[in-house]
Design a protein around this motif. Structure first.
Motif, PDB file in Angstrom:
ATOM      1  N   ASN A 294      -3.339   2.376  -4.961  1.00  0.00           N
ATOM      2  CA  ASN A 294      -3.983   0.248  -5.243  1.00  0.00           C
ATOM      3  C   ASN A 294      -5.232  -0.103  -4.828  1.00  0.00           C
ATOM      4  O   ASN A 294      -4.841  -1.334  -4.445  1.00  0.00           O
ATOM      5  N   PHE A 295      -5.346   0.483  -3.420  1.00  0.00           N
ATOM      6  CA  PHE A 295      -6.175  -0.728  -2.678  1.00  0.00           C
ATOM      7  C   PHE A 295      -7.059   0.146  -1.655  1.00  0.00           C
ATOM      8  O   PHE A 295      -6.412   1.469  -1.050  1.00  0.00           O
ATOM      9  N   ASP A 296      -8.124   0.247  -2.230  1.00  0.00           N
ATOM     10  CA  ASP A 296      -9.136   1.251  -1.311  1.00  0.00           C
ATOM     11  C   ASP A 296      -9.191   0.993   0.319  1.00  0.00           C
ATOM     12  O   ASP A 296      -9.251  -0.322   0.869  1.00  0.00           O
ATOM     13  N   LEU A 297      -9.098   2.253   0.880  1.00  0.00           N
ATOM     14  CA  LEU A 297      -8.343   1.896   2.825  1.00  0.00           C
ATOM     15  C   LEU A 297      -9.728   2.167   3.321  1.00  0.00           C
ATOM     16  O   LEU A 297      -9.483   1.739   4.729  1.00  0.00           O
ATOM     17  N   ALA A 298     -10.321   2.732   2.997  1.00  0.00           N
ATOM     18  CA  ALA A 298     -11.664   2.658   3.812  1.00  0.00           C
ATOM     19  C   ALA A 298     -12.549   1.949   4.660  1.00  0.00           C
ATOM     20  O   ALA A 298     -12.663   0.868   3.615  1.00  0.00           O
ATOM     21  N   GLY A 299     -12.270   1.756   5.263  1.00  0.00           N
ATOM     22  CA  GLY A 299     -12.642   1.180   6.726  1.00  0.00           C
ATOM     23  C   GLY A 299     -12.034  -0.447   6.317  1.00  0.00           C
ATOM     24  O   GLY A 299     -12.338  -1.566   7.109  1.00  0.00           O
TER      25      GLY A 299
ATOM     26  N   VAL B 100       0.445  -1.009   0.199  1.00  0.00           N
ATOM     27  CA  VAL B 100      -0.072  -0.082   0.054  1.00  0.00           C
ATOM     28  C   VAL B 100       1.081   1.421  -0.237  1.00  0.00           C
ATOM     29  O   VAL B 100       0.758   2.116  -0.730  1.00  0.00           O
ATOM     30  N   LEU B 101       1.729   1.520   0.316  1.00  0.00           N
ATOM     31  CA  LEU B 101       3.056   2.423   0.749  1.00  0.00           C
ATOM     32  C   LEU B 101       4.541   2.242   0.154  1.00  0.00           C
ATOM     33  O   LEU B 101       4.843   1.226   0.126  1.00  0.00           O
ATOM     34  N   LEU B 102       4.478   3.115  -0.749  1.00  0.00           N
ATOM     35  CA  LEU B 102       5.844   3.417  -1.278  1.00  0.00           C
ATOM     36  C   LEU B 102       7.032   4.388   0.315  1.00  0.00           C
ATOM     37  O   LEU B 102       6.149   5.293   0.294  1.00  0.00           O
TER      38      LEU B 102
ATOM     39  N   PRO C  74       1.125   7.066  -0.221  1.00  0.00           N
ATOM     40  CA  PRO C  74       0.073   6.083  -0.353  1.00  0.00           C
ATOM     41  C   PRO C  74       0.060   5.458  -1.906  1.00  0.00           C
ATOM     42  O   PRO C  74       0.729   6.250  -3.179  1.00  0.00           O
ATOM     43  N   GLN C  75       0.414   4.086  -2.382  1.00  0.00           N
ATOM     44  CA  GLN C  75       0.260   4.119  -4.321  1.00  0.00           C
ATOM     45  C   GLN C  75      -0.827   3.827  -5.038  1.00  0.00           C
ATOM     46  O   GLN C  75      -1.009   3.877  -5.977  1.00  0.00           O
TER      47      GLN C  75
ATOM     48  N   GLU D 284      -4.113   8.495   7.815  1.00  0.00           N
ATOM     49  CA  GLU D 284      -5.527   9.481   6.657  1.00  0.00           C
ATOM     50  C   GLU D 284      -6.332   9.204   5.600  1.00  0.00           C
ATOM     51  O   GLU D 284      -6.775   9.699   5.054  1.00  0.00           O
ATOM     52  N   LEU D 285      -6.264   7.724   5.031  1.00  0.00           N
ATOM     53  CA  LEU D 285      -6.670   7.051   3.903  1.00  0.00           C
ATOM     54  C   LEU D 285      -8.231   6.432   4.272  1.00  0.00           C
ATOM     55  O   LEU D 285      -8.458   6.278   3.123  1.00  0.00           O
ATOM     56  N   GLY D 286      -8.437   6.268   6.005  1.00  0.00           N
ATOM     57  CA  GLY D 286      -9.594   5.714   6.028  1.00  0.00           C
ATOM     58  C   GLY D 286      -9.530   4.144   6.965  1.00  0.00           C
ATOM     59  O   GLY D 286     -10.506   3.843   6.601  1.00  0.00           O
TER      60      GLY D 286
END
Length: 224
Positions: free
Chosen positions: A180-185, A149-151, A177-178, A210-212
């Motif tokens: 490439n993946f919905d982090l919400a929830g 998920v992270l760079l 973040p990359q 920060e990305l949820g």
């Protein structure tokens, strides 16, 4: 007769070498040292119920844990993997990580394991990211997907060499973040080989928050 015993000894040694190649010997496990309380209930820094860093600013992760101290056979195995490029150490280190998973993380539902990234220059030099390797092994065993998920977009000096006052600024804007993946929830388990100061996993967790992401925890093989 002497030639027979010489040939026999040579064959025995060759067989031993082949077994070592197929099944690499593991570090001596008698020198494993468990991470035991008292430790900080948030970041697991030894000797505290709540360490000075967490008293100052609570991290975005719920907890960070490791089953072992960075000592003895664990330290040896991690160093052999990272700097000796002995990739055969991954299954054994994943065994130890899985002990930590069963102890601290098995009761949660995880949407993904997220390895702490290396800067691309360092990863190319090493040939792999050790956190990603052990995360991939744990993910296969537990049936959890591994998501990069992270760079790491900015190289930084080692955290342990810096005073505590400089550790956060050293990592500022080091990760992004990359997308490439919905982090919400999502419930995310950050994976690393060793937690030293804790500043790196704090910064990674902050970006995920920060990305949820709904829940963020950290699991490593060892804690300094």
């Amino acid at each position: 007769m002497d030639r027979f015993w010489t040939a026999s000894a040579w064959a025995h040694r060759l067989a031993g070498d082949l077994l070592d190649l197929l099944f690499p010997p593991r570090p001596a496990e008698e020198s494993l040292r468990e991470l035991l309380p008292p430790f900080c209930f948030r970041c697991s820094a030894p000797g505290f119920l709540l360490c000075p860093s967490c008293q100052e600013i609570l991290p975005a992760f719920l907890w960070a844990r490791a089953p072992y101290r960075y000592f003895g056979a664990v330290k040896q195995g991690i160093l052999e993997l990272k700097y000796g490029k002995q990739i055969d150490r991954v299954p054994w280190l994943a065994d130890l990580l899985e002990i930590g998973f069963r102890t601290y993380a098995a009761s949660f539902r995880w949407d993904a394991l997220v390895p702490v990234p290396l800067h691309p220059v360092r990863e190319r030099s090493r040939g792999f990211n050790q956190a990603a390797e052990i995360a991939r092994e744990l993910g296969k065993r537990q049936g959890i997907p591994v998501k990069k998920v992270l760079l790491r977009v900015r190289p930084t000096p080692p955290q342990a060499a810096l005073p505590r006052s400089e550790r956060r600024s050293n990592l500022a804007h080091a990760f992004r973040p990359q997308r490439n993946f919905d982090l919400a929830g999502k419930n995310l388990l950050l994976i690393d080989d060793v937690i030293t100061t804790g500043a790196t996993v704090r910064e990674c967790a902050a970006r995920l928050c920060e990305l949820g992401a709904a829940l963020i925890c950290v699991l490593a093989v060892a804690r300094s």
